[in-house]
Scaffold this motif. Structure first.
Motif, PDB file in Angstrom:
ATOM      1  N   MET A   1       9.723  39.948 -17.513  1.00 44.32           N
ATOM      2  CA  MET A   1      10.699  40.015 -16.430  1.00 44.32           C
ATOM      3  C   MET A   1      10.550  38.779 -15.548  1.00 44.32           C
ATOM      4  O   MET A   1       9.594  38.009 -15.672  1.00 44.32           O
ATOM      5  CB  MET A   1      10.539  41.289 -15.611  1.00 44.32           C
ATOM      6  N   ALA A   2      11.519  38.577 -14.674  1.00 47.42           N
ATOM      7  CA  ALA A   2      11.480  37.492 -13.697  1.00 47.42           C
ATOM      8  C   ALA A   2      11.945  38.040 -12.367  1.00 47.42           C
ATOM      9  O   ALA A   2      12.749  38.986 -12.318  1.00 47.42           O
ATOM     10  CB  ALA A   2      12.375  36.331 -14.138  1.00 47.42           C
TER      11      ALA A   2
ATOM     12  N   PRO B   1       5.029  44.170 -18.904  1.00 45.56           N
ATOM     13  CA  PRO B   1       3.717  43.621 -18.551  1.00 45.56           C
ATOM     14  C   PRO B   1       3.671  42.124 -18.297  1.00 45.56           C
ATOM     15  O   PRO B   1       2.661  41.608 -17.797  1.00 45.56           O
ATOM     16  CB  PRO B   1       2.866  43.976 -19.765  1.00 45.56           C
ATOM     17  N   ALA B   2       4.734  41.387 -18.670  1.00 44.36           N
ATOM     18  CA  ALA B   2       4.714  39.929 -18.520  1.00 44.36           C
ATOM     19  C   ALA B   2       5.724  39.483 -17.477  1.00 44.36           C
ATOM     20  O   ALA B   2       6.719  40.169 -17.201  1.00 44.36           O
ATOM     21  CB  ALA B   2       5.005  39.247 -19.862  1.00 44.36           C
ATOM     22  N   LEU B   3       5.475  38.317 -16.911  1.00 48.74           N
ATOM     23  CA  LEU B   3       6.290  37.794 -15.819  1.00 48.74           C
ATOM     24  C   LEU B   3       6.490  36.306 -16.014  1.00 48.74           C
ATOM     25  O   LEU B   3       5.562  35.584 -16.386  1.00 48.74           O
ATOM     26  CB  LEU B   3       5.575  38.037 -14.484  1.00 48.74           C
TER      27      LEU B   3
ATOM     28  N   GLY C   1      -1.406  42.098 -11.805  1.00 50.82           N
ATOM     29  CA  GLY C   1      -1.276  43.109 -12.844  1.00 50.82           C
ATOM     30  C   GLY C   1      -0.372  42.730 -13.991  1.00 50.82           C
ATOM     31  O   GLY C   1      -0.147  43.549 -14.895  1.00 50.82           O
ATOM     32  N   ARG C   2       0.165  41.515 -13.991  1.00 52.79           N
ATOM     33  CA  ARG C   2       1.047  41.080 -15.073  1.00 52.79           C
ATOM     34  C   ARG C   2       0.574  39.752 -15.658  1.00 52.79           C
ATOM     35  O   ARG C   2      -0.094  38.972 -14.985  1.00 52.79           O
ATOM     36  CB  ARG C   2       2.500  40.952 -14.588  1.00 52.79           C
ATOM     37  N   THR C   3       0.949  39.512 -16.900  1.00 51.80           N
ATOM     38  CA  THR C   3       0.636  38.251 -17.565  1.00 51.80           C
ATOM     39  C   THR C   3       1.685  37.224 -17.160  1.00 51.80           C
ATOM     40  O   THR C   3       2.872  37.372 -17.482  1.00 51.80           O
ATOM     41  CB  THR C   3       0.642  38.428 -19.094  1.00 51.80           C
ATOM     42  N   LEU C   4       1.272  36.190 -16.450  1.00 50.86           N
ATOM     43  CA  LEU C   4       2.201  35.161 -15.981  1.00 50.86           C
ATOM     44  C   LEU C   4       2.328  34.083 -17.047  1.00 50.86           C
ATOM     45  O   LEU C   4       1.339  33.461 -17.441  1.00 50.86           O
ATOM     46  CB  LEU C   4       1.707  34.548 -14.669  1.00 50.86           C
TER      47      LEU C   4
END
Length: 362
Positions: free
Chosen positions: A58-59, A95-97, A116-119
């Motif tokens: 997500m963004a 889970p990703a950003l 808490g997210r994978t950047l």
């Protein structure tokens, strides 16, 4: 390969984001203050190739009036309600950003949402642009993309599978309902989608440019341009405040250059083009930035007030935008109804400071 961003990198990141804001994107300082304590430092930044391509991503971004953001501060969780809505829509946790808009304040905004997210080091614009219809996933027509926008009083609007122009219209209405600015969340895509449909390495580039700017900030303008890998276009005094043009939402600012040239900056919420004596020398997607000649602060378009001395720099556009005709058509000045200002080549790469495709404006 993972890279680690530390709080000590924040000034350089802010400077780089301000330059890639192209005169818009919102001042970085309010968000810099928020993320200095709010981001999960140190922040690990992952290359897209190092993350499972099937990982939902997500963004996030603030959108609306940057001035209002300084007056009506966001909550401690400005994207929570929109994130919940998007995750319900896609049917899974995300889970990703990645970054939605690396230019201006939103390049830093993403860092504040990274806990808490994978950047991943990818951006959906590669600089600041005026509209949601310039989000790369929408420009390329990636299916399944969904956007959530808080509308105030615990309300949320969700837009999915809409045409880019309709996304722009619908979300602007939601932002107005929210009171002039809102937190936006975009989902419905994977890390694998970013490999083809996003600007990769955006944070690394912004950090490099920001460090170069810090090192050369108070040097001669030509030296500043070289330090950031860009091009010097002009230096002069603002002759008049931004003036409306016949094109809706487009303004222009005139400078009297120190060499006697008349320089015109054409803008929407970001700078779209630069003309010297009627000849186009830079145009979007090339990144154009104005810097105060005395304080060396990156100047927003609204700050280009009469009597202010500035110099104008160009940075090469992210190559992603020039890799396909439909992408370039979505961000060139003609997309905003301003004909005669498009350039086929990128003057940001020309060390002489003039475009190899400069031509008279029509």
């Amino acid at each position: 390969m993972a890279h680690v961003l530390r709080s000590s990198d924040l000034p350089a990141l802010a400077a780089g984001c301000a330059l890639f804001g192209a005169g818009g994107g919102g001042a970085t300082w309010p968000v810099e203050l928020m993320v200095r304590r709010g981001a999960p430092w140190p922040v690990t930044l992952h290359d897209v190739a190092d993350v499972d391509p099937a990982t939902p991503c997500m963004a996030v971004a603030y959108s609306g009036s940057p001035e209002l953001l300084g007056e009506r501060l966001p909550s401690l969780d400005p994207f929570g309600i929109a994130t919940d809505a998007v995750e319900r829509w896609v049917g899974t946790e995300i889970p990703a950003l990645c970054s939605m808009e690396i230019g201006g304040m939103n390049g830093l905004t993403t860092l504040g949402a990274a806990a808490g997210r994978t950047l991943v080091d990818a951006d959906l614009m590669g600089r600041a642009f005026p509209g949601f219809d310039q989000v790369s996933l929408l420009v390329d027509g990636v299916p399944g993309v969904v956007l959530g926008c808080a509308t105030g009083a615990d309300g949320v609007a969700v837009v999915s599978q809409a045409r880019p122009a309709d996304v722009e219209r619908l979300l602007r209405t939601a932002i107005t309902t929210a009171g002039g600015w809102a937190g936006i969340v975009l989902g419905g895509f994977t890390v694998g989608d970013l490999a083809r449909h996003a600007v990769l390495g955006a944070y690394e580039r912004v950090l490099s440019v920001g460090r170069g700017f810090a090192d050369a900030r108070f040097g001669e303008p030509h030296d500043v341009a070289r330090a950031i890998g860009g091009t010097f276009l002009a230096e002069g005094r603002v002759q008049r405040a931004p003036q409306a043009t016949p094109h809706a939402g487009v303004t222009s600012v005139d400078l009297r250059a120190v060499d006697g040239a008349v320089v015109r900056l054409v803008a929407r919420t970001e700078l779209l083009a630069v003309l010297r004596d009627g000849v186009v020398v830079a145009a979007a997607p090339t990144v154009v930035a104005a810097v105060d000649a005395v304080t060396r602060e990156v100047v927003q378009i609204s700050e280009l007030t009469p009597g202010r001395n500035v110099f104008v720099l160009a940075l090469p556009a992210p190559a992603w935008w020039r890799a396909a005709d439909h992408r370039l058509a979505a961000v060139a000045p003609s997309h905003f109804g301003v004909e005669g200002l498009d350039l086929a080549t990128d003057p940001g790469t020309d060390p002489a400071g003039t475009s190899t495709d400069a031509r008279e404006a029509t």
